[in-house]
Scaffold this active site. Structure first.
Site, PDB file in Angstrom:
ATOM      1  CD  GLU A 136     -12.698   4.586   5.337  1.00  0.00           C
ATOM      2  OE1 GLU A 136     -13.810   5.089   5.477  1.00  0.00           O
ATOM      3  OE2 GLU A 136     -12.209   3.768   6.149  1.00  0.00           O
ATOM      4  CG  ASP A 157     -17.697   0.271   7.141  1.00  0.00           C
ATOM      5  OD1 ASP A 157     -16.872   0.199   8.073  1.00  0.00           O
ATOM      6  OD2 ASP A 157     -17.367   0.575   5.981  1.00  0.00           O
TER       7      ASP A 157
HETATM    8  C1  BGC Z   1     -10.492   4.312  12.063  1.00  0.00           C
HETATM    9  C2  BGC Z   1     -10.710   3.554  10.789  1.00  0.00           C
HETATM   10  C3  BGC Z   1     -12.112   3.709  10.379  1.00  0.00           C
HETATM   11  C4  BGC Z   1     -12.494   5.174  10.339  1.00  0.00           C
HETATM   12  C5  BGC Z   1     -13.931   5.393  10.065  1.00  0.00           C
HETATM   13  C6  BGC Z   1     -10.893   5.741  11.909  1.00  0.00           C
HETATM   14  O1  BGC Z   1     -10.731   6.453  13.082  1.00  0.00           O
HETATM   15  O2  BGC Z   1      -9.167   4.231  12.426  1.00  0.00           O
HETATM   16  O3  BGC Z   1     -10.435   2.207  10.898  1.00  0.00           O
HETATM   17  O4  BGC Z   1     -12.269   3.108   9.150  1.00  0.00           O
HETATM   18  O5  BGC Z   1     -12.215   5.830  11.532  1.00  0.00           O
HETATM   19  O6  BGC Z   1     -14.173   5.617   8.740  1.00  0.00           O
HETATM   20  C1  BGC Z   2     -14.123   1.091   6.438  1.00  0.00           C
HETATM   21  C2  BGC Z   2     -14.059  -0.401   6.358  1.00  0.00           C
HETATM   22  C3  BGC Z   2     -13.200  -0.952   7.455  1.00  0.00           C
HETATM   23  C4  BGC Z   2     -13.674  -0.440   8.783  1.00  0.00           C
HETATM   24  C5  BGC Z   2     -12.827  -0.907   9.944  1.00  0.00           C
HETATM   25  C6  BGC Z   2     -14.435   1.588   7.805  1.00  0.00           C
HETATM   26  O1  BGC Z   2     -14.294   2.952   7.893  1.00  0.00           O
HETATM   27  O2  BGC Z   2     -15.079   1.577   5.525  1.00  0.00           O
HETATM   28  O3  BGC Z   2     -13.569  -0.781   5.097  1.00  0.00           O
HETATM   29  O4  BGC Z   2     -13.204  -2.337   7.408  1.00  0.00           O
HETATM   30  O5  BGC Z   2     -13.652   0.966   8.781  1.00  0.00           O
HETATM   31  O6  BGC Z   2     -11.617  -0.263   9.985  1.00  0.00           O
END
Ligand code: BGC
Ligand code: BGC
Length: 593
Positions: free
Chosen positions: A483, A291
């Site tokens: 999240e 991830d």
């Molecule tokens: C991104 C997400 C990613 C997250 C990290 C964001 O800046 O746009 O895609 O999941 O950071 O948790």
């Molecule tokens: C998330 C994932 C996601 C990735 C890419 C992460 O922060 O936990 O589910 O696929 O970002 O955006």
């Protein structure tokens, strides 16, 4: 279930070995590197042999149109073909409810609603529509489906899980994955987040002082997301592992590892679960992806983190920013013998095998001819049909179905709010209120029902004193989130929503409350004030589906995918399920009408 293994079995192992023989260490490590699109130029895909590029949540080109997406992705794909061995790139996105970063793409209900529908055809259609919108833009890799099994709905990712119930998640996750992959050309799905991401404990989220400045560490807002699943192995296997096995049996070729920990150890460092259990015992022969910067959480020392993760069995690393540092670090680790070349070769073989299976060596690009289909009427109809099935009717004192000759007052923040009905992972990572993308709001959907329906709308419900009606509809719910930003220890409607409900209660003989939320909330008081109560989850862009059901053109058939709480002290869900006060509604509850 008949699984089409033939194409996988016919992947040319000789070709893989011949490529591997020719590859330098730099070319191999490049294949293992996934970079966020804003962190590299297409030329760097060529010079660093990058194997995969991604768009994170909200990682869109400017302007954000399907055409611009197609061009952006193509520029990276072309750069990969400029390398010596011309190994194609695979581009990844989170199309978790449609190709939902793209303005104008159709957005389906989030998984919680799909769990309420629990309908295989609906899931398949959603996956197929999503696949064609992805292909239109050249994307071959979808970070979906989440097969999380949330056991505490205070978790901000609860809506990404179809249900608290392992069987429902397994059934729907597998159906989605198969529909994505069992078509030509296929889209690679990625089951996530391995494993027990839904089993973490409230209050167990961690922060990492060494990550601040580089990337926003979870910070104080996270309470359960990325936390620790403090469960024994038997529980992990019984509750959280089954969808993985079923998906592997159905052809899963990518697994994303969870940010969370199991028994205090970060999943990205869990060699036993990733290598022994997943790749060994469970027979997973695709690749394992990390991830977002999750590797960096393993240890303060980045080198230790990288060595631990690769040796645990990670094959592709979603770096996602500082790819040069990752490449140098892994190269040194291999040169020092801390990571064996055999481990690198195993990772690269897995990645190449998946790329061959996807057909990328023959067709490395998308299909521009599909561009007119992005957000097309046909695709929107599929989402509208899905929405109808997701609605759970919790209460109805005879007001539903509505008659088409009605005079109706409509209010609430969610009534005319595409962004709110889409929730997180919609255009931007966290989602946003308002007209973020084309679609039909709940209000517009009701307006389209018939000219005979007389609608009076005010967002706050603060109508002039002499305005009243036999029926009122108030749409309330949660602000968009994704999240850990959605971790919530209260699970209550905000003051504005409560005020709108009160305003409406005073003016309408019969009051219908529609709840837009990623999960069950504490609604005892609101339920008491309502004559009818509809849990609409996060329906996405096509809310005419709600009007279709309110006016009786289609039945209410959705059933609760989560046990409904009375109060937060009944959480986590295993407590609620056995609590002597009982839940507000049982799992599977839903009035049919
Ligand atoms: C991104 C997400 C990613 C997250 C990290 C964001 O800046 O746009 O895609 O999941 O950071 O948790
Ligand atoms: C998330 C994932 C996601 C990735 C890419 C992460 O922060 O936990 O589910 O696929 O970002 O955006």
């Amino acid at each position: 279930m008949v699984i089409d293994q033939s194409r996988w079995d016919s992947v040319d192992e000789v070709e893989i070995e011949s490529l591997l023989q020719q590859m330098t260490l730099a070319e191999k490590i490049g294949q293992m590197t996934q970079v966020e699109k804003g962190s590299l130029a297409p030329e760097e895909v060529t010079s660093y042999f990058i194997g995969s590029v991604l768009s994170g949540g909200g990682g869109n080109p400017e302007p954000n149109t399907a055409q611009d997406w197609a061009q952006m992705v193509r520029s990276f794909s072309e750069a990969a073909l400029q390398t010596r061995l011309a190994i194609p790139l695979v581009y990844g996105v989170d199309a978790v409810h449609g190709h939902s970063n793209v303005v104008g793409a159709v957005i389906f209900p989030h998984n919680v609603g799909m769990g309420a529908a629990n309908d295989i055809d609906i899931i398949r259609n959603a996956a197929r529509v999503t696949a064609s919108e992805l292909l239109a833009t050249g994307v071959h890799f979808n970070f979906a489906p989440a097969v999380s099994i949330p056991q505490d709905i205070r978790w901000g990712r609860s809506y990404e899980g179809y249900s608290e119930n392992t069987e429902i998640v397994t059934r729907l996750g597998v159906a989605y994955l198969r529909a994505l992959q069992d078509q030509e050309p296929r889209i690679l799905g990625s089951i996530k987040h391995f494993v027990a991401d839904g089993g973490t404990k409230w209050g167990s989220s961690q922060t990492f002082d060494w990550l601040t400045g580089n990337w926003q560490a979870p910070g104080d807002t996270y309470s359960i997301d990325q936390g620790n699943a403090d469960i024994d192995e038997a529980t992990l296997r019984r509750v959280h592992l089954p969808p993985y096995q079923a998906a592997i049996d159905a052809g899963a070729k990518a697994v994303m590892v969870s940010f969370s920990s199991w028994q205090g150890v970060k999943m990205h460092a869990q060699r036993y679960l990733i290598t022994d259990v997943l790749k060994g015992e469970m027979g997973f022969d695709g690749f394992v992806i990390s991830d977002w910067m999750a590797v960096n959480q393993i240890d303060r020392d980045y080198e230790v983190s990288v060595i631990t993760a690769i040796n645990a069995g990670l094959d592709m690393i979603m770096v996602p920013y500082d790819f040069k540092l990752f490449i140098t670090t892994l190269t040194q680790a291999v040169e020092a013998g801390d990571v064996l070349v055999e481990r690198i070769d195993d990772a690269v073989r897995r990645i190449l095998r998946v790329k061959l299976w996807l057909g990328l060596f023959d067709t490395p690009f998308g299909d521009d001819a599909l561009l007119p289909l992005v957000g097309s009427d046909t695709h929107r109809q599929a989402a509208r049909a899905a929405v109808r099935k997701t609605l759970v009717l919790l209460k109805n004192d005879g007001v539903l179905p509505l008659s088409k000759g009605e005079r109706i007052l409509i209010a609430g923040r969610g009534a005319d709010n595409i962004g709110m009905q889409c929730g997180g992972w919609s255009i931007s990572w966290q989602g946003a209120h308002g007209s973020t993308t084309p679609g039909t709001s709940i209000l517009d959907g009701i307006r389209q029902v018939s000219d005979e329906v007389q609608i009076i709308y005010d967002e706050t419900g603060n109508f002039p004193a002499d305005v009243s009606a036999p029926v009122g509809i108030v749409v309330v719910g949660e602000n968009p989130y994704a999240e850990g930003f959605g971790d919530d220890g209260n699970l209550r409607l905000g003051v504005e929503d409560q005020a709108a409900i009160k305003q409406m209660r005073a003016r309408c003989e019969k009051l219908i409350i529609i709840l837009l939320s990623g999960r069950t909330l504490v609604i005892n008081d609101e339920l008491a004030l309502a004559d009818a109560f509809v849990a609409a989850w996060l329906p996405g862009t096509e809310a005419e589906g709600i009007a279709d059901v309110l006016f009786g053109d289609y039945p209410f058939t959705g059933r609760l995918p989560y046990t409904w709480l009375r109060s937060v002290d009944q959480l986590p869900l295993d407590v609620l399920r056995s609590d002597e006060r009982g839940p507000l509604f049982q799992l599977g509850y839903g009035l049919t009408l």
